[in-house]
Enzyme design. Structure first.
Site, short mmCIF file in Angstrom:
data_model
loop_
_atom_site.label_atom_id
_atom_site.label_comp_id
_atom_site.label_asym_id
_atom_site.label_seq_id
_atom_site.Cartn_x
_atom_site.Cartn_y
_atom_site.Cartn_z
N GLY A 186 -0.22 -6.86 23.15
CA GLY A 186 1.20 -6.57 23.35
C GLY A 186 2.13 -7.72 23.03
CD GLU B 186 -0.42 -14.59 16.26
OE1 GLU B 186 -0.90 -15.70 15.96
OE2 GLU B 186 -0.93 -13.84 17.10
CB SER C 164 3.10 -8.84 17.74
OG SER C 164 2.35 -9.95 17.30
N GLY D 291 -3.65 -6.70 19.91
CA GLY D 291 -3.47 -5.48 20.69
C GLY D 291 -3.07 -5.72 22.13
N GLY E 269 -2.58 -13.93 23.72
CA GLY E 269 -3.36 -12.71 23.96
C GLY E 269 -4.11 -12.33 22.70
#
Length: 278
Positions: free
Chosen positions: A44, A165, A46, A42, A39
């Protein structure tokens, strides 16, 4: 395959924000699979990763890990099953040498010294870093640092590894070696891998993908199924892998491929074979 993680109708809101970061998310993760959660910033992803490791708790809904419901009294049981590898390996190093760093988590868990020595050596060998035992971590390359971070997680013998990440700060060579290390470990140890990423090149390594958008599940399916949504992914701010873009361009020129090819080597091979067959 049995479900090792189950997220059901989860909502989460940060105290200083009006909007929910997660809005009714439901998904499951099968034991032994590699799931990529992708995604834009922002979306969602993480927040969800931190919730899976007990850093956040659902405002509504439930999270279960290996049959254990996430609550304040069970959070350490859940964390014992999950190892997280974060974006910046430098933020994870606490030891003066590589072996000290890998041993740190084992010391905190009260592992006996003899067992600890064996686990450190085996973990570093599993990521091809056994020759760097007494090396200072800050002398390592980015890819080597991240492999040491993975070794620190592997030494704790978790059932699940979350890559949050974990390759985003690496160059292409470092990214490739880290993902290959994870792939080999997954197959050898039958680990469950969850990669949290905005990089769809990384997501091609997964068995299954979940696409998040504005705190909700937008789509889920195999990489092949998700990459058919190239235009929709672009609208979400996600850049399709080069090979998928090239295959789309070839299709528009009347050159049909039998499937999506996720590496440049595979695509070159099939194009050369098709050319010579003609």
């Amino acid at each position: 395959m049995k479900e090792i993680i189950k997220v059901e109708d989860v909502f989460f809101q940060y105290p200083d924000q009006k909007e929910y970061a997660l809005k009714g998310i439901s998904l499951d993760v099968k034991a032994g699979e590699w799931l990529a959660i992708v995604g834009h910033n922002g979306s969602g992803k993480s927040t969800l990763a931190k919730m899976l490791n007990g850093m956040h708790f659902p405002g509504e809904g439930t999270v279960e890990v290996d049959g254990v419901s996430l609550q304040e009294e069970t959070v350490w049981d859940i964390r014992s099953k999950i190892g997280m590898v974060f974006q910046n390996p430098d933020n994870q190093f606490v030891g003066a040498t590589v072996e000290d760093d890998v041993a740190f988590g084992l010391e905190n868990h009260g592992i006996p010294y003899e067992t600890m020595v064996t686990r450190v050596e085996e973990a570093l060998k599993s990521v091809n870093m056994e020759d760097f035992l007494v090396q200072e971590p800050h002398h390592l390359s980015g890819g080597q640092k991240q492999r040491v971070a993975i070794a620190g997680v592997i030494a704790l013998q978790p059932d699940i590894i979350i890559l949050d990440e974990a390759t985003s700060m690496l160059d292409p060579k470092g990214r490739k070696e880290v993902l290959e290390t994870v792939r080999v470990l997954k197959e050898k140890e039958n680990l469950t891998v969850i990669s949290i990423t905005h990089d769809l090149e990384e997501a091609t390594k997964a068995d299954r993908m979940v696409v998040l958008n504005q705190g909700t599940v937008f789509k889920e399916g195999s990489p092949e199924e998700i990459f058919l949504l190239e235009d929709e992914l672009t609208k979400l701010g996600l850049d399709s892998p080069f090979t998928v873009k090239l295959a789309g361009a070839l299709k528009r020129e009347g050159i049909q491929l039998s499937k999506n090819y996720f590496t440049e080597e595979e695509l070159v091979d099939v194009l050369c074979t098709s050319h010579f067959d003609k």
